[in-house]
Design an enzyme around this catalytic site. Structure first.
Site, PDB file in Angstrom:
ATOM      1  N   ASN A  96      91.444 -34.234 -39.409  1.00  0.00           N
ATOM      2  CA  ASN A  96      90.996 -33.523 -40.608  1.00  0.00           C
ATOM      3  C   ASN A  96      91.739 -34.150 -41.778  1.00  0.00           C
ATOM      4  O   ASN A  96      92.899 -33.859 -42.012  1.00  0.00           O
ATOM      5  CB  ASN A  96      91.333 -32.025 -40.478  1.00  0.00           C
ATOM      6  CG  ASN A  96      91.062 -31.269 -41.764  1.00  0.00           C
ATOM      7  OD1 ASN A  96      90.412 -31.773 -42.676  1.00  0.00           O
ATOM      8  ND2 ASN A  96      91.559 -30.040 -41.837  1.00  0.00           N
TER       9      ASN A  96
ATOM     10  N   LYS B 219      91.353 -33.759 -44.869  1.00  0.00           N
ATOM     11  CA  LYS B 219      91.482 -32.919 -46.068  1.00  0.00           C
ATOM     12  C   LYS B 219      91.118 -33.755 -47.306  1.00  0.00           C
ATOM     13  O   LYS B 219      90.207 -34.574 -47.230  1.00  0.00           O
ATOM     14  CB  LYS B 219      92.890 -32.321 -46.134  1.00  0.00           C
ATOM     15  CG  LYS B 219      93.271 -31.676 -44.787  1.00  0.00           C
ATOM     16  CD  LYS B 219      94.482 -30.834 -44.819  1.00  0.00           C
ATOM     17  CE  LYS B 219      94.709 -30.255 -43.421  1.00  0.00           C
ATOM     18  NZ  LYS B 219      95.836 -29.352 -43.353  1.00  0.00           N
TER      19      LYS B 219
ATOM     20  N   HIS C  19      88.188 -23.436 -41.994  1.00  0.00           N
ATOM     21  CA  HIS C  19      89.581 -23.881 -42.020  1.00  0.00           C
ATOM     22  C   HIS C  19      90.401 -22.912 -42.871  1.00  0.00           C
ATOM     23  O   HIS C  19      89.911 -22.388 -43.874  1.00  0.00           O
ATOM     24  CB  HIS C  19      89.677 -25.302 -42.585  1.00  0.00           C
ATOM     25  CG  HIS C  19      91.048 -25.875 -42.431  1.00  0.00           C
ATOM     26  ND1 HIS C  19      92.063 -25.588 -43.312  1.00  0.00           N
ATOM     27  CD2 HIS C  19      91.579 -26.664 -41.473  1.00  0.00           C
ATOM     28  CE1 HIS C  19      93.163 -26.193 -42.894  1.00  0.00           C
ATOM     29  NE2 HIS C  19      92.902 -26.859 -41.787  1.00  0.00           N
TER      30      HIS C  19
ATOM     31  N   GLU D 173      92.598 -23.359 -45.032  1.00  0.00           N
ATOM     32  CA  GLU D 173      92.699 -23.702 -46.456  1.00  0.00           C
ATOM     33  C   GLU D 173      91.445 -23.262 -47.207  1.00  0.00           C
ATOM     34  O   GLU D 173      91.515 -22.858 -48.374  1.00  0.00           O
ATOM     35  CB  GLU D 173      92.963 -25.211 -46.606  1.00  0.00           C
ATOM     36  CG  GLU D 173      94.407 -25.538 -46.234  1.00  0.00           C
ATOM     37  CD  GLU D 173      94.619 -26.928 -45.666  1.00  0.00           C
ATOM     38  OE1 GLU D 173      93.766 -27.808 -45.856  1.00  0.00           O
ATOM     39  OE2 GLU D 173      95.661 -27.126 -45.007  1.00  0.00           O
TER      40      GLU D 173
ATOM     41  N   GLU E 181      94.198 -22.596 -34.880  1.00  0.00           N
ATOM     42  CA  GLU E 181      95.184 -23.138 -35.812  1.00  0.00           C
ATOM     43  C   GLU E 181      96.036 -22.010 -36.395  1.00  0.00           C
ATOM     44  O   GLU E 181      95.630 -21.361 -37.375  1.00  0.00           O
ATOM     45  CB  GLU E 181      94.475 -23.872 -36.958  1.00  0.00           C
ATOM     46  CG  GLU E 181      93.653 -25.048 -36.488  1.00  0.00           C
ATOM     47  CD  GLU E 181      93.543 -26.110 -37.572  1.00  0.00           C
ATOM     48  OE1 GLU E 181      93.977 -27.239 -37.312  1.00  0.00           O
ATOM     49  OE2 GLU E 181      93.065 -25.803 -38.672  1.00  0.00           O
TER      50      GLU E 181
ATOM     51  N   GLY F 234     100.528 -27.950 -41.664  1.00  0.00           N
ATOM     52  CA  GLY F 234     101.166 -28.706 -42.732  1.00  0.00           C
ATOM     53  C   GLY F 234     102.615 -28.328 -42.974  1.00  0.00           C
ATOM     54  O   GLY F 234     103.209 -28.719 -43.978  1.00  0.00           O
TER      55      GLY F 234
ATOM     56  N   SER G 257     100.334 -29.083 -37.275  1.00  0.00           N
ATOM     57  CA  SER G 257     101.464 -30.014 -37.094  1.00  0.00           C
ATOM     58  C   SER G 257     101.469 -30.680 -35.721  1.00  0.00           C
ATOM     59  O   SER G 257     102.529 -30.976 -35.178  1.00  0.00           O
ATOM     60  CB  SER G 257     102.804 -29.315 -37.366  1.00  0.00           C
ATOM     61  OG  SER G 257     102.831 -28.837 -38.706  1.00  0.00           O
TER      62      SER G 257
HETATM   63  P1  PGA Z   1      98.363 -30.488 -39.956  1.00  0.00           P
HETATM   64  O1  PGA Z   1      96.929 -29.875 -40.314  1.00  0.00           O
HETATM   65  O2  PGA Z   1      98.188 -31.291 -38.694  1.00  0.00           O
HETATM   66  O3  PGA Z   1      98.735 -31.324 -41.128  1.00  0.00           O
HETATM   67  O4  PGA Z   1      99.291 -29.320 -39.745  1.00  0.00           O
HETATM   68  C1  PGA Z   1      96.098 -29.397 -39.299  1.00  0.00           C
HETATM   69  C2  PGA Z   1      94.864 -28.812 -39.916  1.00  0.00           C
HETATM   70  O5  PGA Z   1      94.944 -28.232 -40.994  1.00  0.00           O
HETATM   71  O6  PGA Z   1      93.761 -28.918 -39.343  1.00  0.00           O
END
Ligand code: PGA
Length: 252
Positions: A9, A11, A95, A97, A167, A173, A213
């Protein structure tokens, strides 16, 4: 019987030129590692470049959101038909976000999911609890509710094209990863809800990813768990070397 799916992903990162460079760097690193599916979910404007640059490889391309109406006065939005027309096969929906910064609710996640599936896209549906919910001991209730609301009206037949990404929001993140045991446990809860909704066969066949992460160091331990069938990877998916190691871990 479930096939691992490793999805990046990106982003809001990378231009079309950077996308081509990434694909050229990644493809040889994962050549021959056929034990899992590999998907790059890129910004809308990078989809065409990603499709072009990955042609003839096993890398598939996805988007990070889709609107639920087929067309019309929805400034700034993109339809499922548009995504398919430029070669996207997958789309991330719900997601955290999107839920946190852009007002996404379970109701709109459900509308998007149904529209994407009806159009023929494969959906990576994200669910997960925030930190306070985990600390309050209600993680199971939260993901059960999200799964039920987000998949309302999705048929058993359509579930073939649904991947669930568990998630935990506190792990996205942040560098904080759920332990393999926590990931396995909550992915197991999700599988049980799917069983209640669709029966054991579909629950057993649905790919459930962990995200938050996941990186080249912890991927093998997470992917080694019974109920973890892949990963949705943010930060580490921006580095071809790290991403290739995660793909490798899914092939072990
Ligand atoms: P990250 O993001 O691996 O940077 O924690 C995962 C995601 O948001 O899908």
């Amino acid at each position: 019987m479930r096939r691992y799916v490793i999805a990046g992903n990106w982003k809001m990162n990378n231009t079309p030129d950077a996308t081509r460079a990434f694909a050229e760097a990644l493809a040889p690193k994962i050549a021959g590692k056929d034990g899992c599916d590999v998907v790059l979910c890129v910004p809308f404007v990078d989809i065409a470049a990603a499709v072009e640059a990955t042609r003839g490889t096993r890398i598939r391309v996805g988007a990070q959101n889709v609107h639920y109406e087929p067309k019309g006065a929805y400034t700034g939005e993109i339809s499922a038909e548009m995504l398919l027309a430029v070669g996207a096969e997958y789309v991330i929906i719900g997601h955290s976000e999107r839920r946190t910064y852009f007002g996404e609710t379970d109701a709109t996640v459900n509308l998007r999911t149904k529209a994407a599936l009806a159009a023929g896209l494969k959906v990576i549906l994200c669910v997960g609890e925030v930190k306070e919910q985990r600390l309050s001991g209600i993680t199971d209730e939260v993901v059960r509710m999200q799964i039920k609301l987000d998949l309302a009206g999705v048929t058993a037949e359509e579930m073939k094209n649904v991947i669930i990404a568990y998630e935990p929001v506190w792990a996205i993140g942040t560098g904080l990863t759920a332990t393999p045991e926590q990931a396995d446990e909550t992915c197991g809860v999700i599988r049980r809800v799917l069983g209640e909704l669709y029966g054991a066969e579909i629950a057993g066949a649905t790919v459930i990813q962990y995200g938050g992460s996941m990186n080249e160091k912890n991927a093998a331990d997470l992917l080694g768990k019974e109920n973890v069938d892949g990963g949705l990877i943010g930060g580490a998916s921006l580095k071809p070397d790290a991403f290739a190691v995660i793909v490798e871990a899914a092939n072990a």
